[in-house]
Design an enzyme around this catalytic site. Structure first.
Site, PDB file in Angstrom:
ATOM      1  N   ASP A  73       0.839  -1.204   0.000  1.00 20.99           N
ATOM      2  CA  ASP A  73       0.000   0.000   0.000  1.00 20.99           C
ATOM      3  C   ASP A  73       0.872   1.251   0.000  1.00 20.99           C
ATOM      4  O   ASP A  73       1.064   1.866   1.030  1.00 20.99           O
ATOM      5  CB  ASP A  73      -0.925  -0.031   1.217  1.00 20.99           C
ATOM      6  CG  ASP A  73      -1.999   1.039   1.202  1.00 20.99           C
ATOM      7  OD1 ASP A  73      -2.256   1.609   0.131  1.00 20.99           O
ATOM      8  OD2 ASP A  73      -2.579   1.303   2.262  1.00 20.99           O
ATOM      9  N   GLU A 110      -2.835  10.481  -0.359  1.00 22.12           N
ATOM     10  CA  GLU A 110      -4.033   9.634  -0.349  1.00 22.12           C
ATOM     11  C   GLU A 110      -4.390   9.162   1.043  1.00 22.12           C
ATOM     12  O   GLU A 110      -5.572   9.035   1.383  1.00 22.12           O
ATOM     13  CB  GLU A 110      -3.815   8.430  -1.269  1.00 22.12           C
ATOM     14  CG  GLU A 110      -5.050   7.573  -1.504  1.00 22.12           C
ATOM     15  CD  GLU A 110      -5.266   6.485  -0.458  1.00 22.12           C
ATOM     16  OE1 GLU A 110      -6.375   5.914  -0.410  1.00 22.12           O
ATOM     17  OE2 GLU A 110      -4.322   6.198   0.325  1.00 22.12           O
ATOM     18  N   GLU A 111      -3.387   8.908   1.873  1.00 22.90           N
ATOM     19  CA  GLU A 111      -3.658   8.347   3.191  1.00 22.90           C
ATOM     20  C   GLU A 111      -4.265   9.354   4.164  1.00 22.90           C
ATOM     21  O   GLU A 111      -4.686   8.980   5.257  1.00 22.90           O
ATOM     22  CB  GLU A 111      -2.364   7.773   3.798  1.00 22.90           C
ATOM     23  CG  GLU A 111      -1.753   6.606   3.033  1.00 22.90           C
ATOM     24  CD  GLU A 111      -2.573   5.335   3.124  1.00 22.90           C
ATOM     25  OE1 GLU A 111      -3.661   5.373   3.729  1.00 22.90           O
ATOM     26  OE2 GLU A 111      -2.130   4.308   2.594  1.00 22.90           O
TER      27      GLU A 111
END
Length: 347
Positions: free
Chosen positions: A104, A134-135
């Protein structure tokens, strides 16, 4: 020489790139893709205010986009460069690569780069888009959506066990902030506890019925952060909690329910709202439902979305994060097959 996704994954995992600190990973990819004959672009993404955003960095961060010179892509392969903390580097055994970002999503980056190499050799007009943030808040994707490249299809990468996602849940981030009045804890009647108000509000929020989508499953709610107070012998004048709701439909009903339930016990702020997304089946790839959210809702200008990637979400964000070497190699084939099918058949 063909790109080795296993070796590229190891190189990427060994570069620390937790959210807000993606600059080194971006610089590596910019140079690497440039050496692969791509025309590469860097698009700066603003750092948030450090005083209001824990963990925010002071360094450069940017998205990376690559395509052959003069090519308008039909399909773009995309994922994110940032990882959750803490950073730990790559180790391996015969079967797996381990390390932060291995599944990821640095293994996905490597598989997509290897797939793009094969696709362009096969005459497919392909682009690569790697974003930051994104996180946390999809800031990189939001920035990229302002400058799309004309692609018809977007294949986004997240750990789906190499299965094609038919849907991904949305995400609603909720911040509750309660206010009170300090006093000596021996005389609580002289104060007003913000923590008491927050706890009572959270108890009622946890009891809320949440929407269910029969084909997808239920919405879920997690209280992920709680902070407040001054000392055990002081009545707390401030307290806050951060909640994440995984959505299976529009957020309006959930928003209204939370605001009504909390009432005047705390201020309610919705700091992120990413919608639930449905996608279609293509070919014979096995399918799944992603209970997590992705950058796809913020990349609407990049074409019809698909979601596919190696690795299991069950080990992402954990000390056991890993990806099978065989899955990385298979993912390259899957990306090539999916992209080729979409471009040739439009389906």
């Amino acid at each position: 020489m063909a790109i080795d996704p296993i070796e590229l994954t190891k190189q990427l995992v060994n570069i620390e790139s937790t959210t807000y600190h993606e600059g080194l990973a971006g610089a590596f990819l910019y140079e690497y893709l440039g050496a692969q004959r791509y025309e590469v672009e860097r698009t700066a993404v603003e750092q948030p205010d450090r005083t209001s955003t824990p963990g925010a960095g002071g360094g450069e961060r940017f998205n990376v986009y690559a395509a052959l010179p003069g090519v308008t892509p039909d399909v773009v392969l995309s994922t994110h460069m940032d990882t959750v903390p803490p950073f730990f580097g790559c180790i391996e055994d015969d079967e797996f690569l381990y390390g932060r970002g291995s599944c990821d999503a640095k293994g996905i980056i490597a598989a997509q780069v290897a797939a793009a190499d094969r696709l362009r050799d096969g005459g497919v007009k392909v682009g690569l888009l790697f974003v930051v943030g994104e996180e946390r808040d999809s800031a990189g994707a939001a920035k990229a959506n302002l400058s799309p490249k004309g692609s018809r299809f977007l294949i986004n990468g997240e750990p789906t066990d190499n299965r094609l996602a038919l849907a991904s849940k949305g995400a609603l981030r909720v911040e509750l902030r309660a206010k009170g009045r300090m006093a000596h804890s021996a005389y609580p009647e002289l104060g007003e506890s913000a923590i008491d108000k927050l706890i009572e509000a959270l108890h009622d929020v946890l009891a809320l019925p949440l929407p269910i989508e029969p084909e997808i499953g239920p919405s879920t709610l997690n209280i992920g952060l709680i902070d407040g107070g001054r000392a055990p012998n002081v009545i707390a004048d401030t307290a806050e909690a951060h909640i994440l709701v995984r959505l299976v439909g529009p957020s309006d009903e959930v928003r209204r329910s939370i605001v009504a339930t909390v009432g005047n016990r705390a201020d309610v702020e919705f700091s992120l709202d990413l919608p639930f997304v449905r996608m279609r089946k293509v070919g014979n790839l096995p399918t799944m439902i992603a209970k997590f959210t992705t950058d796809i809702p913020k990349l609407t200008a990049w074409g019809e979305p698909f979601l596919l990637g190696p690795g299991s979400i069950h080990v992402a964000h954990t000390p056991q994060e890993r990806v099978a070497k065989r899955e990385l190699l298979d993912a390259v084939d899957h990306y090539v097959e999916l992209a080729t099918s979409l471009v040739q058949n439009g389906s």
